[in-house]
Design a protein around this motif. Structure first.
Motif, PDB file in Angstrom:
ATOM      1  N   ALA A 103       6.178  -3.278   1.086  1.00 29.11           N
ATOM      2  CA  ALA A 103       5.670  -3.521  -0.274  1.00 29.11           C
ATOM      3  C   ALA A 103       4.691  -2.429  -0.695  1.00 29.11           C
ATOM      4  N   LYS A 107       5.167   0.202  -3.787  1.00 30.72           N
ATOM      5  CA  LYS A 107       4.168   0.329  -4.841  1.00 30.72           C
ATOM      6  C   LYS A 107       3.744   1.777  -5.002  1.00 30.72           C
ATOM      7  N   ARG A 108       3.563   2.502  -3.907  1.00 31.12           N
ATOM      8  CA  ARG A 108       3.181   3.925  -3.972  1.00 31.12           C
ATOM      9  C   ARG A 108       4.283   4.751  -4.629  1.00 31.12           C
ATOM     10  N   ARG A 110       6.467   3.704  -6.849  1.00 31.65           N
ATOM     11  CA  ARG A 110       6.483   3.401  -8.279  1.00 31.65           C
ATOM     12  C   ARG A 110       5.322   4.114  -8.980  1.00 31.65           C
ATOM     13  N   ARG A 111       4.166   4.117  -8.341  1.00 30.87           N
ATOM     14  CA  ARG A 111       2.995   4.786  -8.933  1.00 30.87           C
ATOM     15  C   ARG A 111       3.247   6.300  -9.016  1.00 30.87           C
TER      16      ARG A 111
END
Length: 116
Positions: A103, A107-108, A110-111
């Motif tokens: 997860a 998230k990284r 997507r950022r």
């Protein structure tokens, strides 16, 4: 019919010429090898004889085996180990930790994709 030469039964042939007899071995018969013999005459009055070797064994109950005596009555032997649940907990914790890492990595990504 004889057992080691001593008469033990007198069967009679049926209309088809076959005999059937239940033979009880006397309780006084010693254990070991013996001979059961049947003799008579065939359909053309020729003599016939059949001999069978038998092995007489004791009918006394066998003593219980060590494994059966060691098993408590009414229960099954215990198998497995006490560390099984510990290993299951460690496996679940590692799977959960792997999910958290996945997860965080997603998230990284997507950022980083939003910044690019």
């Amino acid at each position: 019919m004889t057992l080691d030469g001593t008469e033990v039964a007198t069967p009679t042939a049926g209309a088809d010429g076959k005999i059937s007899v239940d033979l009880t071995i006397p309780t006084t018969t010693a254990t070991g090898q013996h001979v059961v013999a049947a003799s008579g005459t065939g359909s053309t009055d020729e003599p016939m004889e059949l001999k069978v070797d038998i092995n007489v064994v004791s009918c006394q109950a066998a003593p219980p085996t060590t494994a059966a005596a060691a098993t408590p009555s009414g229960s099954l032997p215990r198998t497995g180990s006490d560390s099984t649940m510990t290993m299951v907990r460690v496996g679940l914790a590692l799977a959960a930790f792997g999910g958290v890492l996945l997860a965080v990595a997603a998230k990284r990504r997507r950022r980083a994709a939003a910044l690019a």
